[in-house]
Write a protein that holds these residues in place. Structure first.
Motif, short mmCIF file in Angstrom:
data_model
loop_
_atom_site.label_atom_id
_atom_site.label_comp_id
_atom_site.label_asym_id
_atom_site.label_seq_id
_atom_site.Cartn_x
_atom_site.Cartn_y
_atom_site.Cartn_z
N ALA A 189 -38.05 -0.86 36.09
CA ALA A 189 -39.42 -1.36 35.99
C ALA A 189 -39.71 -2.56 36.89
CB ALA A 189 -39.72 -1.74 34.54
N ASP A 190 -38.70 -3.35 37.23
CA ASP A 190 -38.90 -4.56 38.04
C ASP A 190 -38.98 -4.19 39.52
OD1 ASP A 190 -38.76 -7.56 38.44
OD2 ASP A 190 -37.02 -6.88 39.60
N PRO A 191 -40.09 -4.52 40.20
CA PRO A 191 -40.25 -4.11 41.60
C PRO A 191 -39.12 -4.60 42.52
CG PRO A 191 -42.36 -4.83 40.73
CD PRO A 191 -41.31 -5.16 39.69
N ALA A 192 -38.66 -5.84 42.36
CA ALA A 192 -37.60 -6.35 43.24
C ALA A 192 -36.28 -5.62 43.01
CB ALA A 192 -37.42 -7.85 43.03
N ALA A 193 -35.94 -5.40 41.73
CA ALA A 193 -34.70 -4.68 41.42
C ALA A 193 -34.78 -3.25 41.92
CB ALA A 193 -34.43 -4.72 39.91
N GLY B 26 -49.58 4.57 37.11
CA GLY B 26 -49.20 3.76 38.27
C GLY B 26 -48.48 4.60 39.32
N ARG B 27 -48.46 4.05 40.53
CA ARG B 27 -47.89 4.76 41.67
C ARG B 27 -46.70 3.98 42.24
NH1 ARG B 27 -50.46 5.66 47.65
NH2 ARG B 27 -49.98 3.46 47.78
N GLU B 28 -45.75 4.72 42.74
CA GLU B 28 -44.63 4.16 43.50
C GLU B 28 -44.60 4.88 44.84
OE1 GLU B 28 -39.88 3.24 43.05
OE2 GLU B 28 -40.82 4.64 41.64
N ILE B 29 -44.37 4.12 45.90
CA ILE B 29 -44.29 4.75 47.22
C ILE B 29 -43.15 4.12 47.99
CG2 ILE B 29 -46.02 3.21 48.25
CD1 ILE B 29 -47.00 5.80 49.77
N ASN B 30 -42.38 4.97 48.65
CA ASN B 30 -41.27 4.53 49.50
C ASN B 30 -41.47 5.17 50.87
OD1 ASN B 30 -38.83 3.17 49.98
ND2 ASN B 30 -37.67 5.03 49.65
N ARG B 31 -41.59 4.32 51.89
CA ARG B 31 -41.77 4.80 53.27
C ARG B 31 -40.52 4.45 54.07
NH1 ARG B 31 -46.37 2.04 51.97
NH2 ARG B 31 -48.26 3.30 51.77
N ALA B 32 -40.03 5.42 54.78
CA ALA B 32 -38.87 5.22 55.65
C ALA B 32 -39.10 6.06 56.91
CB ALA B 32 -37.59 5.64 54.95
N TYR B 33 -38.22 5.91 57.87
CA TYR B 33 -38.33 6.66 59.12
C TYR B 33 -37.02 7.37 59.39
CZ TYR B 33 -42.63 4.17 59.50
OH TYR B 33 -43.88 3.69 59.23
N ALA B 34 -37.13 8.65 59.73
CA ALA B 34 -35.95 9.47 60.00
C ALA B 34 -35.27 8.98 61.27
CB ALA B 34 -36.35 10.94 60.15
N ASP B 35 -33.96 9.07 61.27
CA ASP B 35 -33.21 8.72 62.47
C ASP B 35 -33.57 9.67 63.61
OD1 ASP B 35 -31.87 6.72 61.11
OD2 ASP B 35 -30.22 8.03 60.53
N GLY B 36 -33.55 9.14 64.79
CA GLY B 36 -33.77 10.00 65.95
C GLY B 36 -35.21 10.08 66.39
N ASP B 37 -36.00 10.92 65.73
CA ASP B 37 -37.35 11.18 66.23
C ASP B 37 -38.41 10.24 65.66
OD1 ASP B 37 -37.76 12.10 63.65
OD2 ASP B 37 -38.18 14.16 64.22
N GLY B 38 -38.06 9.37 64.71
CA GLY B 38 -39.02 8.41 64.17
C GLY B 38 -40.03 8.99 63.21
N THR B 39 -39.83 10.22 62.74
CA THR B 39 -40.74 10.83 61.78
C THR B 39 -40.75 10.02 60.48
OG1 THR B 39 -40.34 13.03 62.66
CG2 THR B 39 -41.23 12.91 60.43
N SER B 40 -41.93 9.76 59.96
CA SER B 40 -42.02 9.03 58.69
C SER B 40 -41.65 9.95 57.54
CB SER B 40 -43.42 8.47 58.49
OG SER B 40 -44.35 9.52 58.35
N LEU B 41 -40.95 9.39 56.57
CA LEU B 41 -40.65 10.06 55.31
C LEU B 41 -41.36 9.26 54.24
CD1 LEU B 41 -36.82 10.71 55.74
CD2 LEU B 41 -38.69 12.34 56.05
#
Length: 157
Positions: free
Chosen positions: A26-30, A49-64
């Protein structure tokens, strides 16, 4: 165009109370420490409520983008959420996940069940199971952190 359905259940026993495991979720930092793996992370931990995690794939920079909506929360006991995974603009997976917390052997038994629809081969059910297991293991490492480590962001020794 293909659709693959898969359900899996993972269990972990943690040396923390159900309240302690719930708090790490439940704690955002943890949650960012054990779930986000260096990506951008937002958490609004409440029913609706919403949770979102954005990352970028190695190589081509595609967002996940992994986005979840919390549907049911019972403090120290149960969390239910629905999620979508996008690779760039393409929907890869839609899922329903239930997390149950129960006292066990002086700690907590966490049981996670995920029911997912995998679209057009953009994600494999085995990858999802492995990735989910990896972040449940990271949750275990988070729960082993002492108060000073949590405050400073240090890793447990």
């Amino acid at each position: 165009m293909t659709v693959t359905h898969a359900t899996f259940t993972l269990e972990r026993t943690y040396p923390a109370t159900p309240a302690g495991v719930f708090a790490a979720w439940a704690d955002p930092a943890a949650k960012a420490r054990w779930f986000a793996a260096g990506g951008e992370h937002e958490l609004d931990f409440r029913v609706g409520g919403r949770e979102i995690n954005r990352a970028y794939a190695d190589g081509d920079g595609t967002s996940l983008i992994f986005e979840s909506w919390y549907r049911d929360i019972v403090a120290d006991s149960r969390i239910v959420y629905t999620s979508s995974l996008y690779g760039g603009d393409e929907l890869a997976t839609v899922s329903l996940t239930t997390v149950e917390l129960a006292p066990a052997d002086g700690g907590t038994l966490l049981t996670l069940t995920e029911q997912a629809t995998f679209l057009d081969g953009r994600e494999d059910p085995g990858w999802r199971r492995q990735g989910t297991g990896d972040w449940l293991d990271a949750l275990g490492a988070e729960l082993r952190r002492g108060p000073r480590e949590r405050a400073t962001g240090e890793r447990p020794s």
